[in-house]
Design a protein around this motif. Structure first.
Motif, PDB file in Angstrom:
ATOM      1  N   GLY A   1       0.799  -1.216   0.000  1.00 39.71           N
ATOM      2  CA  GLY A   1       0.000   0.000   0.000  1.00 39.71           C
ATOM      3  C   GLY A   1       0.829   1.260   0.000  1.00 39.71           C
ATOM      4  O   GLY A   1       0.522   2.236  -0.696  1.00 39.71           O
ATOM      5  N   ALA A   2       1.938   1.242   0.764  1.00 43.55           N
ATOM      6  CA  ALA A   2       2.794   2.425   0.854  1.00 43.55           C
ATOM      7  C   ALA A   2       3.521   2.706  -0.455  1.00 43.55           C
ATOM      8  O   ALA A   2       4.026   3.800  -0.676  1.00 43.55           O
ATOM      9  CB  ALA A   2       3.808   2.246   1.986  1.00 43.55           C
ATOM     10  N   GLY A   3       3.600   1.702  -1.313  1.00 46.77           N
ATOM     11  CA  GLY A   3       4.330   1.871  -2.565  1.00 46.77           C
ATOM     12  C   GLY A   3       3.447   2.141  -3.754  1.00 46.77           C
ATOM     13  O   GLY A   3       3.874   2.001  -4.899  1.00 46.77           O
ATOM     14  N   ARG A   4       2.191   2.515  -3.492  1.00 45.91           N
ATOM     15  CA  ARG A   4       1.251   2.731  -4.585  1.00 45.91           C
ATOM     16  C   ARG A   4       0.961   4.214  -4.802  1.00 45.91           C
ATOM     17  O   ARG A   4      -0.179   4.630  -4.929  1.00 45.91           O
ATOM     18  CB  ARG A   4      -0.054   1.981  -4.314  1.00 45.91           C
ATOM     19  N   ARG A   5       2.010   5.017  -4.835  1.00 49.52           N
ATOM     20  CA  ARG A   5       1.822   6.451  -5.037  1.00 49.52           C
ATOM     21  C   ARG A   5       1.243   6.728  -6.413  1.00 49.52           C
ATOM     22  O   ARG A   5       0.444   7.653  -6.589  1.00 49.52           O
ATOM     23  CB  ARG A   5       3.159   7.181  -4.876  1.00 49.52           C
ATOM     24  N   HIS A   6       1.646   5.919  -7.390  1.00 49.38           N
ATOM     25  CA  HIS A   6       1.167   6.113  -8.755  1.00 49.38           C
ATOM     26  C   HIS A   6       0.279   4.946  -9.175  1.00 49.38           C
ATOM     27  O   HIS A   6       0.509   3.804  -8.816  1.00 49.38           O
ATOM     28  CB  HIS A   6       2.351   6.248  -9.717  1.00 49.38           C
ATOM     29  N   ASN A   7      -0.729   5.261  -9.951  1.00 46.23           N
ATOM     30  CA  ASN A   7      -1.696   4.302 -10.457  1.00 46.23           C
ATOM     31  C   ASN A   7      -1.005   3.258 -11.340  1.00 46.23           C
ATOM     32  O   ASN A   7      -0.291   3.601 -12.275  1.00 46.23           O
ATOM     33  CB  ASN A   7      -2.746   5.095 -11.255  1.00 46.23           C
ATOM     34  N   GLN A   8      -1.236   1.953 -11.053  1.00 48.06           N
ATOM     35  CA  GLN A   8      -0.581   0.908 -11.840  1.00 48.06           C
ATOM     36  C   GLN A   8      -0.977   0.943 -13.320  1.00 48.06           C
ATOM     37  O   GLN A   8      -0.095   0.835 -14.195  1.00 48.06           O
ATOM     38  CB  GLN A   8      -0.876  -0.477 -11.261  1.00 48.06           C
ATOM     39  N   PRO A   9      -2.265   1.087 -13.670  1.00 50.23           N
ATOM     40  CA  PRO A   9      -2.611   1.176 -15.086  1.00 50.23           C
ATOM     41  C   PRO A   9      -1.899   2.322 -15.805  1.00 50.23           C
ATOM     42  O   PRO A   9      -1.523   2.186 -16.971  1.00 50.23           O
ATOM     43  CB  PRO A   9      -4.136   1.389 -15.062  1.00 50.23           C
TER      44      PRO A   9
ATOM     45  N   LYS B   1      -2.090  14.987  -8.821  1.00 52.62           N
ATOM     46  CA  LYS B   1      -1.077  15.952  -8.403  1.00 52.62           C
ATOM     47  C   LYS B   1      -0.176  16.391  -9.562  1.00 52.62           C
ATOM     48  O   LYS B   1       0.927  16.902  -9.346  1.00 52.62           O
ATOM     49  CB  LYS B   1      -0.229  15.384  -7.261  1.00 52.62           C
ATOM     50  N   ASP B   2      -0.642  16.139 -10.782  1.00 49.69           N
ATOM     51  CA  ASP B   2       0.097  16.577 -11.971  1.00 49.69           C
ATOM     52  C   ASP B   2       1.519  16.002 -11.992  1.00 49.69           C
ATOM     53  O   ASP B   2       2.475  16.680 -12.388  1.00 49.69           O
ATOM     54  CB  ASP B   2       0.153  18.106 -12.031  1.00 49.69           C
ATOM     55  N   ARG B   3       1.637  14.736 -11.569  1.00 52.04           N
ATOM     56  CA  ARG B   3       2.954  14.090 -11.525  1.00 52.04           C
ATOM     57  C   ARG B   3       2.918  12.765 -12.272  1.00 52.04           C
ATOM     58  O   ARG B   3       1.979  11.975 -12.101  1.00 52.04           O
ATOM     59  CB  ARG B   3       3.373  13.840 -10.074  1.00 52.04           C
ATOM     60  N   LEU B   4       3.945  12.540 -13.071  1.00 49.60           N
ATOM     61  CA  LEU B   4       4.090  11.269 -13.770  1.00 49.60           C
ATOM     62  C   LEU B   4       4.986  10.334 -12.969  1.00 49.60           C
ATOM     63  O   LEU B   4       5.889  10.792 -12.260  1.00 49.60           O
ATOM     64  CB  LEU B   4       4.723  11.490 -15.146  1.00 49.60           C
ATOM     65  N   PRO B   5       4.784   9.021 -13.046  1.00 53.29           N
ATOM     66  CA  PRO B   5       5.696   8.090 -12.376  1.00 53.29           C
ATOM     67  C   PRO B   5       7.069   8.121 -13.037  1.00 53.29           C
ATOM     68  O   PRO B   5       7.183   8.351 -14.240  1.00 53.29           O
ATOM     69  CB  PRO B   5       5.018   6.725 -12.574  1.00 53.29           C
ATOM     70  N   SER B   6       8.091   7.905 -12.247  1.00 57.62           N
ATOM     71  CA  SER B   6       9.456   7.857 -12.794  1.00 57.62           C
ATOM     72  C   SER B   6       9.694   6.495 -13.447  1.00 57.62           C
ATOM     73  O   SER B   6       8.911   5.557 -13.270  1.00 57.62           O
ATOM     74  CB  SER B   6      10.467   8.062 -11.668  1.00 57.62           C
TER      75      SER B   6
ATOM     76  N   SER C   1      11.891   4.421 -12.587  1.00 55.26           N
ATOM     77  CA  SER C   1      12.149   3.444 -11.528  1.00 55.26           C
ATOM     78  C   SER C   1      10.839   2.921 -10.939  1.00 55.26           C
ATOM     79  O   SER C   1      10.734   1.745 -10.566  1.00 55.26           O
ATOM     80  CB  SER C   1      13.023   4.046 -10.426  1.00 55.26           C
ATOM     81  N   THR C   2       9.811   3.773 -10.857  1.00 56.17           N
ATOM     82  CA  THR C   2       8.495   3.337 -10.395  1.00 56.17           C
ATOM     83  C   THR C   2       7.892   2.358 -11.390  1.00 56.17           C
ATOM     84  O   THR C   2       7.326   1.326 -11.005  1.00 56.17           O
ATOM     85  CB  THR C   2       7.558   4.547 -10.220  1.00 56.17           C
ATOM     86  N   ILE C   3       8.007   2.664 -12.664  1.00 54.86           N
ATOM     87  CA  ILE C   3       7.505   1.761 -13.704  1.00 54.86           C
ATOM     88  C   ILE C   3       8.237   0.424 -13.626  1.00 54.86           C
ATOM     89  O   ILE C   3       7.624  -0.644 -13.750  1.00 54.86           O
ATOM     90  CB  ILE C   3       7.680   2.403 -15.095  1.00 54.86           C
ATOM     91  N   ARG C   4       9.533   0.474 -13.364  1.00 53.48           N
ATOM     92  CA  ARG C   4      10.312  -0.757 -13.240  1.00 53.48           C
ATOM     93  C   ARG C   4       9.802  -1.613 -12.079  1.00 53.48           C
ATOM     94  O   ARG C   4       9.676  -2.835 -12.203  1.00 53.48           O
ATOM     95  CB  ARG C   4      11.799  -0.427 -13.035  1.00 53.48           C
ATOM     96  N   ARG C   5       9.490  -0.979 -10.945  1.00 56.93           N
ATOM     97  CA  ARG C   5       8.992  -1.735  -9.786  1.00 56.93           C
ATOM     98  C   ARG C   5       7.646  -2.391 -10.084  1.00 56.93           C
ATOM     99  O   ARG C   5       7.369  -3.503  -9.620  1.00 56.93           O
ATOM    100  CB  ARG C   5       8.894  -0.811  -8.572  1.00 56.93           C
ATOM    101  N   VAL C   6       6.811  -1.698 -10.850  1.00 56.19           N
ATOM    102  CA  VAL C   6       5.532  -2.284 -11.245  1.00 56.19           C
ATOM    103  C   VAL C   6       5.759  -3.539 -12.089  1.00 56.19           C
ATOM    104  O   VAL C   6       5.087  -4.563 -11.920  1.00 56.19           O
ATOM    105  CB  VAL C   6       4.683  -1.256 -12.023  1.00 56.19           C
ATOM    106  N   LEU C   7       6.728  -3.468 -12.973  1.00 57.19           N
ATOM    107  CA  LEU C   7       6.989  -4.588 -13.886  1.00 57.19           C
ATOM    108  C   LEU C   7       7.569  -5.800 -13.164  1.00 57.19           C
ATOM    109  O   LEU C   7       7.386  -6.937 -13.610  1.00 57.19           O
ATOM    110  CB  LEU C   7       7.945  -4.144 -14.996  1.00 57.19           C
ATOM    111  N   LEU C   8       8.263  -5.581 -12.041  1.00 57.53           N
ATOM    112  CA  LEU C   8       8.902  -6.685 -11.336  1.00 57.53           C
ATOM    113  C   LEU C   8       7.900  -7.724 -10.862  1.00 57.53           C
ATOM    114  O   LEU C   8       8.195  -8.922 -10.853  1.00 57.53           O
ATOM    115  CB  LEU C   8       9.713  -6.153 -10.140  1.00 57.53           C
ATOM    116  N   ASP C   9       6.707  -7.298 -10.447  1.00 51.14           N
ATOM    117  CA  ASP C   9       5.705  -8.220  -9.916  1.00 51.14           C
ATOM    118  C   ASP C   9       4.541  -8.440 -10.880  1.00 51.14           C
ATOM    119  O   ASP C   9       3.494  -8.943 -10.489  1.00 51.14           O
ATOM    120  CB  ASP C   9       5.157  -7.691  -8.581  1.00 51.14           C
ATOM    121  N   LEU C  10       4.737  -8.087 -12.125  1.00 47.88           N
ATOM    122  CA  LEU C  10       3.650  -8.154 -13.097  1.00 47.88           C
ATOM    123  C   LEU C  10       3.442  -9.573 -13.616  1.00 47.88           C
ATOM    124  O   LEU C  10       4.400 -10.317 -13.856  1.00 47.88           O
ATOM    125  CB  LEU C  10       3.968  -7.217 -14.266  1.00 47.88           C
TER     126      LEU C  10
END
Length: 199
Positions: A29-37, A76-81, A83-92
């Motif tokens: 939960g703490a690592g879900r700052r950005h929407n996975q989709p 908040k007008d922010r895109l995921p970095s 590295s965030t996209i990479r973390r999403v892909l690790l458990d995909l």
């Protein structure tokens, strides 16, 4: 390809966002700052744009930041970095992602198109539940790829049962596609007498 479904154009109405909305998110939960989709949509678009690594994805995100913010309107007008996209892909679940992608791009063979079949063995593959050094001995993972020659597209990859091989894995795929009026192309390994006689 349709990128959005209706107006006004907001992130919730973008078709590429909807394509991944049902995939389970295994992040804490703490690592879900950005929407996975959103992360998966950006990854998909960056690869489609020709990015072949996370540094390239980072450069792409920076280059098109203003356009992407206007298109996706993220919180908040922010895109995921990258590295965030990479973390999403690790458990995909890549099989589920592949199915979503095929559905989104509407990858279906058309009558008259040529389908090239290819079997691949993933060398060094092992059970993800255990480290490679302690994994029990087993045959390498085998996959069957179906490629639409005219459009340069790949249909969802088919796994091969570990007790089988690509020769016996091809017939079910053939049966599923044979009614579409397509042309099949094989390498010499798969021009077996029994298979060619039955299909």
């Amino acid at each position: 390809m349709v990128l959005w479904t209706n107006f006004p154009l907001t992130m919730s109405t973008l078709a590429i966002i909807d394509a991944f909305k049902d995939l389970p998110d295994h992040r804490r939960g703490a690592g879900r700052r950005h929407n996975q989709p959103l992360c998966l949509a950006l990854f998909t678009l960056s690869v489609t744009a020709g990015c072949r690594g996370f540094i390239a994805i980072s450069d792409w995100l920076k280059s098109y930041r203003a356009d992407l913010l206007a298109l996706f309107e993220p919180a908040k007008d922010r895109l995921p970095s990258y590295s965030t996209i990479r973390r999403v892909l690790l458990d995909l679940d890549y099989k589920a992602y592949s199915a979503c992608l095929a559905s989104f791009f509407e990858i279906e063979p058309l009558s008259g198109e040529t389908l090239a079949f290819e079997g691949k063995v993933l060398r060094g593959s092992y059970n993800v539940e255990t480290p490679a050094s302690t994994s029990e001995s087993h045959r390498a993972i085998q996959l069957v790829t179906v490629y639409i020659v005219e459009r340069g597209l790949i249909l969802p990859i088919q796994p091969v049962d570990k007790k089988s091989n690509e020769i016996t894995a091809f017939p079910p795929v053939l049966q599923a596609l044979a009614q579409r009026g397509v042309v099949f192309a094989f390498d010499a390994l798969n021009t077996q007498k029994n298979m060619s006689g039955n299909h």
